[in-house]
Design an enzyme around this catalytic site. Sequence first.
Site, PDB file in Angstrom:
ATOM      1  N   THR A 165       8.330   2.996 -16.163  1.00 46.45           N
ATOM      2  CA  THR A 165       9.293   2.811 -15.313  1.00 46.45           C
ATOM      3  C   THR A 165      10.311   1.683 -15.854  1.00 46.45           C
ATOM      4  O   THR A 165      11.426   1.466 -15.563  1.00 46.45           O
ATOM      5  CB  THR A 165       8.723   2.392 -13.885  1.00 46.45           C
ATOM      6  OG1 THR A 165       7.949   3.615 -13.537  1.00 46.45           O
ATOM      7  CG2 THR A 165       9.897   2.203 -12.911  1.00 46.45           C
ATOM      8  N   ASP A 195       5.724   8.066 -20.937  1.00 42.39           N
ATOM      9  CA  ASP A 195       5.097   7.933 -19.886  1.00 42.39           C
ATOM     10  C   ASP A 195       3.625   7.640 -20.168  1.00 42.39           C
ATOM     11  O   ASP A 195       2.939   7.982 -21.050  1.00 42.39           O
ATOM     12  CB  ASP A 195       5.113   8.878 -18.994  1.00 42.39           C
ATOM     13  CG  ASP A 195       4.361   8.713 -17.579  1.00 42.39           C
ATOM     14  OD1 ASP A 195       5.560   8.512 -16.683  1.00 42.39           O
ATOM     15  OD2 ASP A 195       3.510   8.602 -17.314  1.00 42.39           O
ATOM     16  N   THR A 252     -20.353  -0.579 -12.331  1.00 42.23           N
ATOM     17  CA  THR A 252     -20.250  -0.261 -10.766  1.00 42.23           C
ATOM     18  C   THR A 252     -18.921   0.390 -10.450  1.00 42.23           C
ATOM     19  O   THR A 252     -18.030  -0.005 -10.768  1.00 42.23           O
ATOM     20  CB  THR A 252     -20.738  -1.523 -10.029  1.00 42.23           C
ATOM     21  OG1 THR A 252     -20.476  -1.297  -8.900  1.00 42.23           O
ATOM     22  CG2 THR A 252     -19.727  -2.725 -10.335  1.00 42.23           C
TER      23      THR A 252
HETATM   24  N1  ASP Z   1       4.237   6.649 -14.665  1.00 40.79           N
HETATM   25  C1  ASP Z   1       4.862   5.535 -15.109  1.00 40.79           C
HETATM   26  C2  ASP Z   1       4.177   5.032 -16.437  1.00 40.79           C
HETATM   27  O1  ASP Z   1       3.045   4.741 -16.108  1.00 40.79           O
HETATM   28  C3  ASP Z   1       4.564   4.488 -13.953  1.00 40.79           C
HETATM   29  C4  ASP Z   1       5.071   3.090 -14.473  1.00 40.79           C
HETATM   30  O2  ASP Z   1       5.654   2.922 -15.591  1.00 40.79           O
HETATM   31  O3  ASP Z   1       5.097   2.320 -13.352  1.00 40.79           O
HETATM   32  O4  ASP Z   1       4.552   5.188 -17.466  1.00 40.79           O
END
Ligand code: ASP
Length: 361
Positions: A16, A60, A281
């Site tokens: 993001t 991503d 855990t």
């Molecule tokens: N889906 C994104 C990622 O992990 C979410 C983020 O960047 O916060 O690449």
Amino acid sequence: MPTDRASVLIIYTGGTIGMIENPHNGALEAFDFEYIEQHVPEIKRFNFKINTLSFDPVMDSSDMGPDSWVKIAEIIRDHYEDYDGFVVLHGTDTMAYTASGLSFMLENLTKPVVLTGSQLPIGQLRTDGKENLITAIEIAAAKDADGKPYVNEVCVLFDSLLLRGNRCTKISADQFSAFASPNYPPLARVGINIHYDRRMRLSPPTEGKSLKVKMSYDSNVVFLKLFPGISESVISSILNIKGLKGVVMETFGSGNAPCSSWFLNALKEATDRGIVIVNVTQCMVGNVEMTRYETGIKLIGAGVLCGYDSTPESAVAKLMMLLGTGRPLDEIKRLMMTSLRGEFTVDHNQDECSCAVSLFD
Ligand code: ASP
């Protein structure tokens, strides 16, 4: 070679943080990190040499795994002498796994490797991305009065906390304070000033030891999360997965599991076949103590190893790394229960952290 001017390499992997809104259709798109200063002009105010390298294509973090960790580790290795510190921009979803993986891959680290990301894209008005990026750069370049980096380990900077990478976990899908390290205090707290807690940092490697990067891993591992009512056929199917070499078993409370003989026999049969089973855990806070209750003692009898207060992310990353060393099984089991990079709190029988243990020898 580093000059007097601090130097930081930003490695943008995706997530993001690197997104901006397309002005025409409002869609979020990754921007070219070559032009980072256009989007975060504030970083020009650091008198640092700041260079960027971007994954192509960016990813991503849900698509990232040990191969991507290797890619990041290779970039750090190839540019290690040229920078004072490294900032890895990464999606938040699997950041705790990557931070754990890198902590085991990068041996004899003497410089900061700071992972960060954001909940809102950098191109959005209320973004947390700018602050996280700016603070991460500052930490990656920071030195104490003796000219030594404040941190020489893989860490995660998010919101107001600098956390040990292999101790942190993502705790919120929508809050800015998205990461916590429930079993280990922050390495630094960020407010008006950045307060480093030097007692918490990893001790630097022995003088003269150079960076080594471990590239091999074995991902024939699985999480086995127990729940009341889990059936014999589910346990049996999991433990008989073809090629399986390691299991991170998420147990109840301080490391407890059912005492039924079918369950214990299935575990014993798997460990006898050479499968490494580690007990962590399901509780967010606290430690596995396998000698506290009878159920834990029975797990020891079945050959299950204690994961102490490891996060599941750290345990699975470490298991993949250790299995990838090709070492004898006994050695892998011993190292699994040895703190290599401060990933769990040691009991009094162990040295504080056996950072001297090499995964390469
Ligand atoms: N889906 C994104 C990622 O992990 C979410 C983020 O960047 O916060 O690449």
